[in-house]
Scaffold this active site. Structure first.
Site, PDB file in Angstrom:
ATOM      1  CE  LYS A 213      -2.957   3.126   0.486  1.00 36.60           C
ATOM      2  NZ  LYS A 213      -4.341   3.331   0.715  1.00 36.60           N
ATOM      3  CB  CYS A 267      -3.624   8.814   0.745  1.00 34.44           C
ATOM      4  SG  CYS A 267      -5.294   8.674   1.344  1.00 34.44           S
TER       5      CYS A 267
HETATM    6  N1  SAJ Z   1      -2.251  15.004  -8.413  1.00 40.94           N
HETATM    7  C1  SAJ Z   1      -1.475  15.783  -9.253  1.00 40.94           C
HETATM    8  N2  SAJ Z   1      -1.197  15.331 -10.501  1.00 40.94           N
HETATM    9  C2  SAJ Z   1      -1.680  14.132 -10.973  1.00 40.94           C
HETATM   10  C3  SAJ Z   1      -2.468  13.335 -10.104  1.00 40.94           C
HETATM   11  C4  SAJ Z   1      -2.737  13.801  -8.833  1.00 40.94           C
HETATM   12  O1  SAJ Z   1      -1.011  16.868  -8.877  1.00 40.94           O
HETATM   13  O2  SAJ Z   1      -1.407  13.804 -12.133  1.00 40.94           O
HETATM   14  C5  SAJ Z   1      -2.541  15.469  -7.043  1.00 40.94           C
HETATM   15  C6  SAJ Z   1      -4.027  15.675  -6.763  1.00 40.94           C
HETATM   16  O3  SAJ Z   1      -4.462  16.923  -7.200  1.00 40.94           O
HETATM   17  C7  SAJ Z   1      -4.069  15.551  -5.260  1.00 40.94           C
HETATM   18  C8  SAJ Z   1      -2.986  14.502  -4.982  1.00 40.94           C
HETATM   19  O4  SAJ Z   1      -2.165  14.464  -6.130  1.00 40.94           O
HETATM   20  O5  SAJ Z   1      -3.697  16.760  -4.624  1.00 40.94           O
HETATM   21  C9  SAJ Z   1      -3.523  13.118  -4.694  1.00 40.94           C
HETATM   22  O6  SAJ Z   1      -4.620  12.815  -5.551  1.00 40.94           O
HETATM   23  P1  SAJ Z   1      -4.792  11.368  -6.217  1.00 40.94           P
HETATM   24  O7  SAJ Z   1      -6.025  11.406  -7.043  1.00 40.94           O
HETATM   25  O8  SAJ Z   1      -3.547  10.961  -6.903  1.00 40.94           O
HETATM   26  O9  SAJ Z   1      -4.914  10.370  -5.002  1.00 40.94           O
HETATM   27  P2  SAJ Z   1      -5.838  10.316  -3.671  1.00 40.94           P
HETATM   28  O10 SAJ Z   1      -5.020  10.843  -2.541  1.00 40.94           O
HETATM   29  O11 SAJ Z   1      -7.179  10.887  -3.887  1.00 40.94           O
HETATM   30  O12 SAJ Z   1      -5.994   8.711  -3.527  1.00 40.94           O
HETATM   31  C10 SAJ Z   1      -4.822   7.898  -3.463  1.00 40.94           C
HETATM   32  C11 SAJ Z   1      -4.999   6.736  -4.438  1.00 40.94           C
HETATM   33  N3  SAJ Z   1      -3.714   6.033  -4.602  1.00 40.94           N
HETATM   34  C12 SAJ Z   1      -3.191   5.825  -5.821  1.00 40.94           C
HETATM   35  O13 SAJ Z   1      -3.681   6.218  -6.851  1.00 40.94           O
HETATM   36  C13 SAJ Z   1      -1.918   5.036  -5.857  1.00 40.94           C
HETATM   37  C14 SAJ Z   1      -6.070   5.792  -3.917  1.00 40.94           C
HETATM   38  O14 SAJ Z   1      -6.170   4.641  -4.735  1.00 40.94           O
HETATM   39  C15 SAJ Z   1      -5.754   5.380  -2.465  1.00 40.94           C
HETATM   40  O15 SAJ Z   1      -6.752   4.506  -1.943  1.00 40.94           O
HETATM   41  C16 SAJ Z   1      -5.724   6.643  -1.639  1.00 40.94           C
HETATM   42  O16 SAJ Z   1      -4.662   7.464  -2.125  1.00 40.94           O
HETATM   43  C17 SAJ Z   1      -5.505   6.234  -0.192  1.00 40.94           C
HETATM   44  O17 SAJ Z   1      -6.493   6.208   0.570  1.00 40.94           O
HETATM   45  O18 SAJ Z   1      -4.377   5.866   0.157  1.00 40.94           O
END
Ligand code: SAJ
Length: 415
Positions: A213, A267
């Site tokens: 994870k 996360c």
């Molecule tokens: N972000 C960017 N650029 C991108 C993608 C995301 O700047 O290309 C930013 C988003 O705006 C945000 C942050 O990253 O601020 C995180 O967003 P996210 O959509 O990547 O992830 P979370 O935090 O909503 O959810 C993640 C997910 N993990 C992965 O994709 C590996 C989810 O599957 C997990 O269950 C979750 O963390 C968790 O609970 O750990």
């Protein structure tokens, strides 16, 4: 619908615990949801939500209405216990396991031989073994090894992997990893998840599940850091980063993520530190990625300050406060932090806009130069438009609403 004769106690009714409890209740399990916050317990008892997640309101109302889901601030005997409490980090990025420990000690008196205990909270490597230790302390009658003998219990870590905004779909369709404290535990845990998920359920050791994870979220963090670093390089070299990424991604083996104002949420901005904490010498790349992503808000703030210097009484519209698009979650949000820093660190009038939130967030309330307004008003009044979140609502903004304004687009919405 199949009815399961098992009872489940879910500890922690937050972003993971409440959807999980409601889903299980609508799948025929009898579920008790437990939370230490009386307001949360009260809301769930009334069939209400204390945060926004698509379709969850209907699920909770139906689970509570059918009598299959009840809520309390105290655990009770059950067949299966699911721990879904927060695992933040404390000072110095040290994992804070106090909520997991408290939940474990609270459920321990209710354990009966044959029970299954599941840790879903994202946790540092070794957490499941620590849970076994806390249970053994609380319940010496189960023997020094709680996984031995006829009165044994089963203990697994099955990390939640659902994406905020898509929790209800992903709870069902995602593949699942079930790491057992021993092989028998992994098998019992996997059999439980197979009753309500359509994804493949894989069994492994608890430590592997824990690190898996963390590795998933660190992978995303490192990749976002790469995109964020590229955005700084492009700015330096006068290249449009959005066009660059689009073109580079035409390569069959390249898939660069999107830069932004920083990485938020509870996360991705947190979990990589759990790896760094347990293996600091070996996790240099992971640590650097965290620093790159944490440094991005400062860079955005500098850009706005530079632009604001051109105006006598600058008005800055901060579009979006949530940590990512189309959700109301403000936790660890770089957009909110940037807005607050601009309000505190400049004399500009700050127009804060967040269509997913009804009220001005507490950290901005009371700041004399902040107004919480709608998007159209903000666009009418602003000299500088700072796009912080790529909410669908902002995609409807007309080009002419941005005419004669300085646009700082951290998400590439107007690339
Ligand atoms: N972000 C960017 N650029 C991108 C993608 C995301 O700047 O290309 C930013 C988003 O705006 C945000 C942050 O990253 O601020 C995180 O967003 P996210 O959509 O990547 O992830 P979370 O935090 O909503 O959810 C993640 C997910 N993990 C992965 O994709 C590996 C989810 O599957 C997990 O269950 C979750 O963390 C968790 O609970 O750990």
């Amino acid at each position: 619908m199949a009815r399961f004769d098992k009872t489940i106690c879910v500890l922690g009714l937050g972003y993971i615990g409440l959807p999980t409890a409601s889903l299980l209740a609508t799948r025929g399990y009898k579920v008790l949801g437990v939370d230490v916050d009386n307001r949360v317990v009260g809301a769930v008892q009334a069939g209400n939500l204390h945060f926004h997640e698509p379709d969850l309101d209907i699920l909770v109302a139906s689970a509570v209405g059918s009598g299959q889901l009840t809520a309390s601030y105290k655990p009770a005997p059950a067949d299966i216990f699911i721990i879904a409490v927060p695992t933040p980090f404390a000072e110095g990025h040290v994992p804070d396991m106090s909520h997991v420990e408290a939940a474990t000690r609270a459920l321990a008196p209710h354990l009966r031989p044959g029970n299954l205990v599941i840790l879903e909270s994202t946790s540092p490597v070794g957490a499941t073994e620590r849970i076994a230790g806390w249970i053994a302390q609380e319940r010496p009658d189960l023997g020094p090894d709680i996984t031995e003998g006829g009165d044994r219990i089963f203990l697994v870590h099955s990390p939640e992997r659902v994406l905020p905004g898509k929790v209800l779909q992903e709870l069902v369709i995602n593949d699942r990893i079930v790491g057992g404290i021993d092989t028998a535990s992994a098998e019992v845990g996997a059999a439980f998840y197979r009753t309500f998920t359509t994804g493949t359920v894989f069994t492994t050791k608890a430590r592997t599940a824990e690190l898996s994870k963390l590795a998933e979220n660190a992978f995303r963090d490192v990749n976002i850091a790469y995109a964020n670093e590229l955005s700084l390089i492009c700015d330096r070299l006068g290249v449009n980063v959005w066009e660059l990424i689009q073109l580079a991604n035409r390569h069959p083996r390249v898939n660069i993520l999107q830069p932004g104002p920083g990485v938020g949420g509870h996360c991705i901005a947190v979990d990589p530190w759990f790896i760094v904490h347990s293996a600091p010498e070996q996790s240099r790349l992971i640590q650097t990625a965290r620093e790159v992503n944490d440094g991005k808000p400062r860079w955005v703030i500098e850009q706005v300050k530079y632009a604001a210097d051109r105006f006598k009484d600058p008005v800055v519209a901060c579009l979006g406060l949530a940590f990512k698009a189309n959700i109301d979650d403000l936790r660890e949000s770089p957009a909110l932090a940037i807005t607050e820093a601009l309000a505190r660190g400049t004399a500009a009038t700050i127009l804060a806009v967040e269509p997913y939130v009804d009220d001005c967030p507490p950290t901005l309330k009371g700041l004399p130069n902040v107004e919480f307004v709608g998007v159209d008003e903000a666009l009418r009044r602003a000299d500088i438009v700072l796009l912080l979140v790529d909410h669908d609502r902002f995609r409807l903004i007309e080009r002419e609403q941005l005419a004669r304004k300085v646009l700082i687009d951290t998400r590439g919405l107007f690339r």
